[in-house]
Design a protein around this motif. Structure first.
Motif, PDB file in Angstrom:
ATOM      1  N   UNK A   1       0.841  -1.182   0.000  1.00  0.00           N
ATOM      2  CA  UNK A   1       0.000   0.000   0.000  1.00  0.00           C
ATOM      3  C   UNK A   1       0.876   1.230   0.000  1.00  0.00           C
ATOM      4  N   UNK A   2       0.314   2.275  -0.569  1.00  0.00           N
ATOM      5  CA  UNK A   2       1.051   3.516  -0.692  1.00  0.00           C
ATOM      6  C   UNK A   2       0.296   4.599   0.067  1.00  0.00           C
ATOM      7  N   UNK A   3       1.011   5.395   0.812  1.00  0.00           N
ATOM      8  CA  UNK A   3       0.397   6.522   1.506  1.00  0.00           C
ATOM      9  C   UNK A   3       1.209   7.770   1.178  1.00  0.00           C
ATOM     10  N   UNK A   4       0.759   8.851   1.731  1.00  0.00           N
ATOM     11  CA  UNK A   4       1.420  10.131   1.514  1.00  0.00           C
ATOM     12  C   UNK A   4       2.863  10.130   2.027  1.00  0.00           C
ATOM     13  N   UNK A   5       3.143   9.342   3.051  1.00  0.00           N
ATOM     14  CA  UNK A   5       4.434   9.417   3.724  1.00  0.00           C
ATOM     15  C   UNK A   5       5.355   8.222   3.505  1.00  0.00           C
ATOM     16  N   UNK A   6       4.830   7.088   3.090  1.00  0.00           N
ATOM     17  CA  UNK A   6       5.698   5.919   2.937  1.00  0.00           C
ATOM     18  C   UNK A   6       5.073   4.891   2.008  1.00  0.00           C
ATOM     19  N   UNK A   7       5.880   3.983   1.571  1.00  0.00           N
ATOM     20  CA  UNK A   7       5.438   2.870   0.741  1.00  0.00           C
ATOM     21  C   UNK A   7       5.827   1.604   1.476  1.00  0.00           C
ATOM     22  N   UNK A   8       4.888   0.729   1.708  1.00  0.00           N
ATOM     23  CA  UNK A   8       5.148  -0.498   2.439  1.00  0.00           C
ATOM     24  C   UNK A   8       4.723  -1.709   1.640  1.00  0.00           C
ATOM     25  N   UNK A   9       5.445  -2.780   1.819  1.00  0.00           N
ATOM     26  CA  UNK A   9       5.021  -4.085   1.331  1.00  0.00           C
ATOM     27  C   UNK A   9       5.261  -5.072   2.454  1.00  0.00           C
ATOM     28  N   UNK A  10       4.616  -6.198   2.340  1.00  0.00           N
ATOM     29  CA  UNK A  10       4.801  -7.194   3.385  1.00  0.00           C
ATOM     30  C   UNK A  10       4.248  -8.537   2.966  1.00  0.00           C
ATOM     31  N   UNK A  11       4.541  -9.495   3.788  1.00  0.00           N
ATOM     32  CA  UNK A  11       3.970 -10.824   3.661  1.00  0.00           C
ATOM     33  C   UNK A  11       3.408 -11.183   5.028  1.00  0.00           C
ATOM     34  N   UNK A  12       2.160 -11.621   5.043  1.00  0.00           N
ATOM     35  CA  UNK A  12       1.514 -12.043   6.282  1.00  0.00           C
ATOM     36  C   UNK A  12       1.108 -13.505   6.130  1.00  0.00           C
ATOM     37  N   UNK A  13       1.573 -14.320   7.054  1.00  0.00           N
ATOM     38  CA  UNK A  13       1.138 -15.715   7.106  1.00  0.00           C
ATOM     39  C   UNK A  13       0.002 -15.789   8.111  1.00  0.00           C
ATOM     40  N   UNK A  14      -1.123 -16.391   7.705  1.00  0.00           N
ATOM     41  CA  UNK A  14      -2.317 -16.480   8.543  1.00  0.00           C
ATOM     42  C   UNK A  14      -2.459 -17.864   9.151  1.00  0.00           C
ATOM     43  N   UNK A  15      -2.788 -17.865  10.438  1.00  0.00           N
ATOM     44  CA  UNK A  15      -3.000 -19.078  11.221  1.00  0.00           C
ATOM     45  C   UNK A  15      -4.340 -18.953  11.942  1.00  0.00           C
ATOM     46  N   UNK A  16      -4.824 -20.070  12.461  1.00  0.00           N
ATOM     47  CA  UNK A  16      -6.033 -20.059  13.272  1.00  0.00           C
ATOM     48  C   UNK A  16      -5.743 -20.668  14.627  1.00  0.00           C
ATOM     49  N   UNK A  17      -6.296 -20.042  15.650  1.00  0.00           N
ATOM     50  CA  UNK A  17      -6.252 -20.553  17.015  1.00  0.00           C
ATOM     51  C   UNK A  17      -7.703 -20.589  17.486  1.00  0.00           C
ATOM     52  N   UNK A  18      -8.211 -21.764  17.831  1.00  0.00           N
ATOM     53  CA  UNK A  18      -9.588 -21.891  18.307  1.00  0.00           C
ATOM     54  C   UNK A  18      -9.609 -21.796  19.828  1.00  0.00           C
ATOM     55  N   UNK A  19     -10.518 -20.968  20.334  1.00  0.00           N
ATOM     56  CA  UNK A  19     -10.696 -20.818  21.776  1.00  0.00           C
ATOM     57  C   UNK A  19     -12.128 -21.179  22.131  1.00  0.00           C
ATOM     58  N   UNK A  20     -12.327 -21.614  23.376  1.00  0.00           N
ATOM     59  CA  UNK A  20     -13.661 -22.060  23.807  1.00  0.00           C
ATOM     60  C   UNK A  20     -14.602 -20.905  24.087  1.00  0.00           C
ATOM     61  N   UNK A  21     -14.037 -19.750  24.404  1.00  0.00           N
ATOM     62  CA  UNK A  21     -14.866 -18.592  24.731  1.00  0.00           C
ATOM     63  C   UNK A  21     -14.102 -17.304  24.420  1.00  0.00           C
ATOM     64  N   UNK A  22     -14.837 -16.248  24.196  1.00  0.00           N
ATOM     65  CA  UNK A  22     -14.220 -14.937  24.009  1.00  0.00           C
ATOM     66  C   UNK A  22     -13.566 -14.528  25.325  1.00  0.00           C
ATOM     67  N   UNK A  23     -12.475 -13.806  25.248  1.00  0.00           N
ATOM     68  CA  UNK A  23     -11.766 -13.373  26.443  1.00  0.00           C
ATOM     69  C   UNK A  23     -11.365 -11.922  26.291  1.00  0.00           C
ATOM     70  N   UNK A  24     -11.021 -11.317  27.404  1.00  0.00           N
ATOM     71  CA  UNK A  24     -10.554  -9.932  27.431  1.00  0.00           C
ATOM     72  C   UNK A  24      -9.032  -9.946  27.298  1.00  0.00           C
ATOM     73  N   UNK A  25      -8.483  -9.401  26.218  1.00  0.00           N
ATOM     74  CA  UNK A  25      -7.025  -9.403  26.057  1.00  0.00           C
ATOM     75  C   UNK A  25      -6.328  -8.600  27.153  1.00  0.00           C
ATOM     76  N   UNK A  26      -5.173  -9.082  27.570  1.00  0.00           N
ATOM     77  CA  UNK A  26      -4.350  -8.387  28.559  1.00  0.00           C
ATOM     78  C   UNK A  26      -3.317  -7.533  27.829  1.00  0.00           C
ATOM     79  N   UNK A  27      -3.054  -6.352  28.354  1.00  0.00           N
ATOM     80  CA  UNK A  27      -2.087  -5.438  27.729  1.00  0.00           C
ATOM     81  C   UNK A  27      -0.777  -5.345  28.513  1.00  0.00           C
ATOM     82  N   UNK A  28      -0.589  -6.238  29.466  1.00  0.00           N
ATOM     83  CA  UNK A  28       0.587  -6.138  30.345  1.00  0.00           C
ATOM     84  C   UNK A  28       1.915  -6.320  29.619  1.00  0.00           C
ATOM     85  N   UNK A  29       1.930  -7.021  28.483  1.00  0.00           N
ATOM     86  CA  UNK A  29       3.177  -7.245  27.742  1.00  0.00           C
ATOM     87  C   UNK A  29       3.310  -6.360  26.505  1.00  0.00           C
TER      88      UNK A  29
END
Length: 156
Positions: free
Chosen positions: A83-111
């Motif tokens: 994607x191109x923006x006014x300030x920079x040009x970026x490219x990337x590769x994203x590998x997608x994975x799945x993680x199944x959880x039993x219930x929705x949870x509240x993410x922790x921001x401590x790390x």
């Protein structure tokens, strides 16, 4: 163009019952004149890391969820983007994975890093229909179509 930067990343579809998954609403780096976008948990790979090692680390850092490599499905997609923006040009590769959880949870921001505390606005559990009906901006470019097609055709 201010510069060129390529980034290899791992992204997780953290999937709860009802095909609901976790997304983060995040700002871009300061100086990039773009509105915030919704992103899948994950992030950049560090030198020497395998994709699975990077994903396990990123999920712990971004959500507080401790997973083992055995709980990770994939990668089920390798997504190149630019994607191109006014300030920079970026490219990337994203590998997608799945993680199944039993219930929705509240993410922790401590790390979270100082940059993650600065950039993360909110999080939300959504369905693919929520994202499409609300016409939310999802990054990286093209990722939402990739996930929508995978959810419609696969059983994670």
């Amino acid at each position: 163009m201010a510069g060129f930067r390529h980034r290899n990343t791992v992204r997780a579809l953290i999937l709860a019952p009802g095909e609901r998954f976790l997304m983060f609403h995040s700002r871009f780096d300061p100086g990039v004149d773009l509105p915030p976008q919704w992103i899948f948990p994950g992030g950049g790979m560090e030198p020497g890391e395998t994709q699975i090692e990077a994903l396990v680390r990123e999920i712990l850092e971004e959500t507080g969820l401790e997973i083992s490599p055995k709980e990770v499905n994939g990668p089920w997609a390798k997504h190149h983007f630019e994607f191109e923006s006014k300030h920079e040009y970026d490219s990337g590769t994203a590998w997608f994975f799945t993680i199944c959880v039993e219930t929705e949870f509240e993410p922790a921001s401590t790390l979270w890093t100082p940059e993650e505390h600065r950039d993360n606005i909110s999080h939300r559990w959504v369905t693919i229909e929520d994202l499409l009906n609300e016409d939310l901006w999802v990054g990286p470019p093209g990722a939402i179509d990739l996930v929508a097609n995978s959810l419609r055709s696969s059983h994670f």
